[in-house]
Design an enzyme around this catalytic site. Sequence first.
Site, PDB file in Angstrom:
ATOM      1  CD  GLU A   1      -6.000   1.165   7.458  1.00 51.40           C
ATOM      2  OE1 GLU A   1      -5.777  -0.186   7.020  1.00 51.40           O
ATOM      3  OE2 GLU A   1      -6.952   1.461   8.405  1.00 51.40           O
TER       4      GLU A   1
ATOM      5  CE  LYS B   1      -9.291  -4.176  11.236  1.00 48.75           C
ATOM      6  NZ  LYS B   1     -10.958  -3.782  10.797  1.00 48.75           N
TER       7      LYS B   1
END
Length: 397
Positions: free
Chosen positions: A208, A224
């Site tokens: 990420e 997410k």
Amino acid sequence: MSMNRPDVVEALPRMVVDPPAVPAACRGRLVERARWQWRPADGGDPAAYAEQFLAEHGLDLRDLARPTHRHQHRHGVCGAALYLSAAAAALLAGGPPGAPNPADLPEVAVVVYAHTEADTTHPGPPPPWWHGTWTESWSPHQHADAVTAIRRAIGHGEVYQVNLVGHASAPYTGDPLPALTRLGRLPGARYGGVLTGPGWAIGCASPETLIEVRGGTLTTRPIKGTRPATTAGRADLLASAKERAEHIMIVDLERNDLARVARTGSVRVDDLFAVRRWCDLWQAESTIHADVADGLGLADLLRAVCPGGSVTGAPKLAALDHIAALEPVGRGASMGALGWVGPDHIDLGLTIRTAAVDGNAVHVWAGGGITWDSDPAAEVAEAAAKTTPVRAALTGR
């Protein structure tokens, strides 16, 4: 880092390790030129100190809209590794730092590097690596109770989403660097690498992007939403209203964070809810871009984006309050920032899928975002799925 004693942990590593996001031309060629570390007892503003320290060593990042190579050539440096713990990131945002760091690590570290043409490898095999049984920071039942507490807070209108993180530690013997390097090579690790310091090391396999600055453009890629990396898992992730709602909340939060340091009207979402693979998991990722505002410096950038919204929740400060109240052990090296700072770009990953080693133990963390629709048992299972590849890499499986 050859034995389970602080005096020997400080010894030179037996192998070359590169920090996450180091440019390809620098890999295997780095030699440390200067280092600065910060702990809360030192006081002051760590973001401002980091910016000043880098400027003093040839990396002037006080106006990211106008990068310059001039000082870099004079000092002979190629870039620096930058690390901020979750607690330091929370402090930058004006929130509580949470429970104490379970690992003996600095909360911020900046390591400036130059290139070397010499062979920096250390001959001979490393001592055998072994770690003992994992001790969890909370039981599955306690984790589930924390999920229920967050759902209750959401029902009261205090928050919309909160990320909960658990911790585990294990004693070890031997040299941990090969194990941390294995971790950094896991499939999908955009920010794979190792950062070492006196008596500590951090291994990262994060997919990420917290923040990237390149060519006048700000980029963040929040992740997410998680499912097993199967055909059915991918279809379930794409069809999940709960996961999509959770994801879009964080995308909105990240858009607002970038808007604080971007040119007015330049924030845009270019890729929404794209499914990517990390090890044996599918994860949903979005890409958000913005144009750098004139005069934006590194310190203000860090204050705007730290801590990452995908590991806090929304609203961010309210989520940090609940995190500090519910998590029994600090997040340490996880859920912070780690990456590379060069004369013409910044590339920092969010330290999910991260392990840390101090003189006594190896530490890992994992968690997930909690919304009103969260099922406590499913959230416990998701955290276990995220930490399984990390623990397996450390063990050597």
